[in-house]
Design a protein around this motif. Structure first.
Motif, PDB file in Angstrom:
ATOM      1  N   MET A  58      32.581  42.753  70.883  1.00  0.00           N
ATOM      2  CA  MET A  58      31.569  41.848  71.438  1.00  0.00           C
ATOM      3  C   MET A  58      30.813  41.134  70.324  1.00  0.00           C
ATOM      4  SD  MET A  58      30.119  44.244  74.502  1.00  0.00           S
ATOM      5  CE  MET A  58      29.163  43.024  75.390  1.00  0.00           C
ATOM      6  N   GLU A  59      30.544  41.835  69.226  1.00  0.00           N
ATOM      7  CA  GLU A  59      29.844  41.232  68.090  1.00  0.00           C
ATOM      8  C   GLU A  59      30.719  40.168  67.419  1.00  0.00           C
ATOM      9  OE1 GLU A  59      26.772  40.513  65.428  1.00  0.00           O
ATOM     10  OE2 GLU A  59      26.737  41.608  67.316  1.00  0.00           O
ATOM     11  N   ARG A  60      32.016  40.443  67.282  1.00  0.00           N
ATOM     12  CA  ARG A  60      32.933  39.453  66.692  1.00  0.00           C
ATOM     13  C   ARG A  60      32.977  38.177  67.527  1.00  0.00           C
ATOM     14  NH1 ARG A  60      36.164  43.771  65.196  1.00  0.00           N
ATOM     15  NH2 ARG A  60      37.286  43.735  67.172  1.00  0.00           N
ATOM     16  N   GLU A  61      32.930  38.351  68.846  1.00  0.00           N
ATOM     17  CA  GLU A  61      32.971  37.202  69.759  1.00  0.00           C
ATOM     18  C   GLU A  61      31.599  36.568  69.937  1.00  0.00           C
ATOM     19  OE1 GLU A  61      34.559  38.942  73.279  1.00  0.00           O
ATOM     20  OE2 GLU A  61      36.583  39.087  72.445  1.00  0.00           O
ATOM     21  N   LYS A  62      30.586  37.104  69.259  1.00  0.00           N
ATOM     22  CA  LYS A  62      29.196  36.629  69.338  1.00  0.00           C
ATOM     23  C   LYS A  62      28.703  36.622  70.778  1.00  0.00           C
ATOM     24  CE  LYS A  62      28.621  36.023  65.002  1.00  0.00           C
ATOM     25  NZ  LYS A  62      27.845  36.992  64.262  1.00  0.00           N
TER      26      LYS A  62
END
Length: 79
Positions: A58-62
């Motif tokens: 989720m963090e990678r996909e912002k």
């Protein structure tokens, strides 16, 4: 890629802890929410190993910080 304004800001930080003389890396999610130039919330939450891959994705996909906090079970206490 960036988050949209108003979605909050957050990042994953690793902290080394010592337990029984051994060193371990633990992941924490640091987050902030702002409104009209005033910081409403600044805090961090431990990320359990079972949720780490999901939160990292989720963090990678912002993804929105609120959605990440929902996964971590924090959001029900904030708003």
């Amino acid at each position: 890629m960036r988050r949209n304004k108003g979605e909050g800001s957050g990042s994953i930080h690793w902290q080394t802890i010592t337990k029984n003389g051994r060193y371990y890396q633990q992941a924490y999610y640091h987050y902030e929410f702002w409104s009209e130039g005033d910081r409403l919330v600044k805090s961090s939450k431990y990320i359990p190993k079972r949720l780490l891959n999901r939160v990292q994705q989720m963090e990678r996909e912002k993804g929105a910080v609120r959605e990440i906090l929902q996964v971590l079970g924090v959001l029900k206490y904030l708003f």
